[in-house]
Motif scaffolding. Structure first.
Motif, PDB file in Angstrom:
ATOM      1  N   GLU A 192      -3.560   4.892  -6.842  1.00  0.00           N
ATOM      2  CA  GLU A 192      -4.575   5.415  -5.912  1.00  0.00           C
ATOM      3  C   GLU A 192      -4.747   6.916  -6.092  1.00  0.00           C
ATOM      4  OE1 GLU A 192      -4.423   4.014  -1.735  1.00  0.00           O
ATOM      5  OE2 GLU A 192      -2.377   3.436  -2.236  1.00  0.00           O
TER       6      GLU A 192
ATOM      7  N   ASP B  65       0.845  -1.198   0.000  1.00  0.00           N
ATOM      8  CA  ASP B  65       0.000   0.000   0.000  1.00  0.00           C
ATOM      9  C   ASP B  65       0.882   1.250   0.000  1.00  0.00           C
ATOM     10  OD1 ASP B  65      -2.267   1.501   0.085  1.00  0.00           O
ATOM     11  OD2 ASP B  65      -2.914   0.868   2.095  1.00  0.00           O
ATOM     12  N   ASP B  66       0.362   2.311  -0.562  1.00  0.00           N
ATOM     13  CA  ASP B  66       1.012   3.633  -0.500  1.00  0.00           C
ATOM     14  C   ASP B  66       2.449   3.623  -0.996  1.00  0.00           C
ATOM     15  OD1 ASP B  66      -1.344   4.321   0.709  1.00  0.00           O
ATOM     16  OD2 ASP B  66      -0.559   4.228   2.743  1.00  0.00           O
TER      17      ASP B  66
HETATM   18 MG    MG Z   1      -3.122   3.624   0.102  1.00  0.00          MG
END
Ligand code: MG
Ligand code: C2E
Ligand code: MG
Length: 564
Positions: free
Chosen positions: A518, A459-460
């Motif tokens: 995202e 993530d991220d």
């Molecule tokens: Mg994220």
């Protein structure tokens, strides 16, 4: 040898001086002691005197104590007088006097006198040592670190001298020390703790003090001039814990800091603790590295306590629900997945994750939330399947706090099995890590998920410490590129942001990862994804995270066809 008048006279004089000295324990003068001792030894042909000091009988048996040569003219060979004292405390003191082989042995009269003086000296040494031991026990902890009391004493002395201002007090807690201990083992863990302590002690210098509060918590007191240097050191202290294999680790700490200025009116050492302790607690609970004490801190602390209390009730009352944000194929507009994000409906208001997750992450509460979310998602998937819907893969966020749970995979599988769902419907989102120790744990978990056929995503990616190495050596399935890497509409098409984004997508694709970006908010950004071959987008442009009943209605058609 007979004691003539002169020698007797000398003996009585010495005796008086020694008695006098032994009565004045407080102002012990080493020189005076040595001087009297040598006179005494000379008078009785004593060549060497040795004192052994052990804190208990076991240490005596193992010869782990202090052995002091009180006097030695280099000729002592034959032990003539031996004494052993074991005061009720269990402390053992042994004294031995030696004479030279070729010197005339002590006569009975001499022996008696020597014994007399020696007795006195021994009791003096015993008291002196005991006093030191008491001080040592009072100011150090069982592992030999300066303790809290020593810090209180140090600060108190500063206050008495009026030197308390212009200093900084800090309470620090080492980050991930449990994980470090697990990784390197207890013994090396202790060594790391000691090294960090010595490192900081050295940085602080003579004008300041460091002590241990217990565990991996330390208190520091140092001059203001050292502020930057020391506060910066909290973000990484290098320790070589295995000199043979040259294994190094970077240890970092969270800190609660109080700057002692004239305005703060510091009059008792306890005031320092009242300030730095809550500050470090807040740092830990809120995930900040350094928290400075000020009046607001108490308010914040109450807020944190309230959130934690309300959260426990919130879970029970099902105030926490899963929202779903669609992941969209940028070529077809089809929903190819969704991310489950939590929302807390509390007192008629929606509380966003950022307001409470950092607080929950400071304790194990976050794990309860994650499992609750995971279970909610599994229940929703089960229901959608039972209703005959086409279900895409749903990703669930798992905090880094789970990393040292050896049973994480087991629990995940247990929940999936209980809802009788195929594993392809689920994905676990985990963020990158910064330390080696966490890296190993992360690798273990992702490898386990991979083996069990459950997707794992980073993530991220790009937000913070992104390391290619991390990405390459862990068997991830999906990389979620953070919105901070995605060019905005105002960015130049040939500019650095575009080039960086393009580079990350191609690199990730090359090593076989599926890409998703995202935070896609505009049509132009969707075009950028398509142009760079990033097949999937997640973002407000398509939809915000939606309640389950809104999301499930979108599953049938192609709701975003007109948006691509
Ligand atoms: Mg994220
Ligand atoms: P995340 O995992 O990176 O989730 C994406 C966040 O970006 C979500 O914020 C989402 O609403 C937001 N977002 C999505 N599209 C856009 C966009 O186009 N523009 C902008 N500006 N933002 C967008 P949200 O729901 O507030 O969650 C924030 C973070 O909280 C998540 O970041 C995740 O780290 C954490 N979180 C949320 N739910 C959970 C959970 O159940 N467990 C754990 N451990 N963390 C969670
Ligand atoms: Mg996420």
């Amino acid at each position: 040898m007979e004691m003539d008048k002169d020698r007797l006279w000398k003996y009585y004089q010495l005796m008086e001086q020694i008695t006098d000295m032994t009565c004045r324990l407080e102002d012990f003068d080493r020189e005076e002691f040595v001087n009297l001792l040598s006179q005494f030894c000379e008078l009785f042909r004593i060549a060497k005197g040795v004192t052994e000091f052990y804190t208990n009988r076991r240490n005596e048996a193992e010869k782990k104590g202090e052995i002091l040569v009180d006097f030695d003219n280099g000729r002592g060979e034959i032990p003539v007088i031996y004494r052993r004292v074991s005061p009720p405390s269990g402390v053992v003191i042994i004294g031995t006097l030696y004479m030279a082989k070729d010197d005339e042995p002590l006569s009975d009269e001499e022996k008696e006198k020597v014994d007399m003086v020696y007795r006195l000296l021994m009791s003096f040494i015993a008291r002196n040592r005991l006093q030191r031991t008491v001080l040592q026990f009072a100011f150090t902890d069982e592992d030999g670190f300066a303790n809290r009391r020593s810090m209180m004493n140090f600060i108190d002395e500063k206050i008495v001298k009026g030197e308390q201002y212009g200093n900084i007090a800090a309470c620090i807690n080492l980050k991930n020390f449990n994980a470090i201990n697990q990784e390197v083992g207890r013994k090396k863990g202790d060594y790391i703790l000691r090294s960090v302590y010595e490192y900081l002690k050295n940085e602080i210098g003579e004008d300041g003090h460091i002590s241990r509060l217990g565990g991996d918590n330390f208190i520091l007191f140092f001059r203001n001039e050292l502020r930057d240097k020391i506060l910066e050191s909290f973000s990484g202290i290098p320790v070589e814990y295995d000199p043979v294999e040259h294994k190094k680790i970077i240890v970092s700490a969270r800190a609660g800091v109080f700057v002692v200025t004239k305005e703060t009116e510091l009059t008792v050492p306890g005031q320092i603790m009242e300030r730095i302790y809550p500050a470090v607690q807040i740092a830990r609970q809120s995930g900040q590295d350094i928290v400075f004490y000020d009046g607001k801190i108490i308010e914040m602390r109450e807020h944190v306590a309230k959130v934690r209390k309300d959260f426990a009730r919130g879970l029970e009352k099902k105030e926490i629900v899963a929202f779903y944000q669609p992941k969209v194929d940028v070529n077809t507009g089809k929903i190819v997945g969704a991310e489950a994000l939590c929302r807390w409906f509390r007192n008629g208001q929606t509380v966003m994750p950022m307001e409470f997750i950092p607080i929950l992450e400071r304790s194990m509460d976050i794990c309860r939330l994650d499992f609750f979310m995971f279970e909610t998602v599994c229940a929703d998937i089960r229901r959608w399947l039972d209703e005959g819907r086409t279900v895409p893969r749903i990703s669930v966020n798992f905090s880094r706090k789970h990393l040292n749970n050896p049973d994480l995979l087991g629990r995940i599988l247990e929940i999936i099995n209980r809802y009788e769902i195929r594993r392809k419907y689920l994905e676990i989102e985990l963020t990158e890590t910064t330390t080696d120790v966490e890296f190993n744990q992360l690798n273990r978990i992702v490898t386990g998920l991979h083996r069990e056929g459950i997707s794992a995503s980073v993530d991220d990616f790009g937000n913070g410490y992104s390391s290619l190495n991390l990405i390459r050596s862990i068997p991830w399935d999906v990389i979620k590129i953070d919105r901070s890497l995605l060019p905005t509409d105002s960015d130049n098409e040939e500019g650095i942001t575009n080039r960086m984004y393009s580079h990350v997508v191609s690199m990730a694709t090359d090593i076989g990862l599926k890409c998703i970006t995202e935070g896609v908010e505009t049509k132009r950004q969707v075009d950028i994804l398509r142009k760079n071959n990033c097949p999937v987008a997640q973002g407000f442009y398509f939809d915000k995270p939606l309640p389950a009943e809104t999301f499930e209605k979108l599953l049938e058609g192609t709701p975003y066809r007109d948006k691509i």
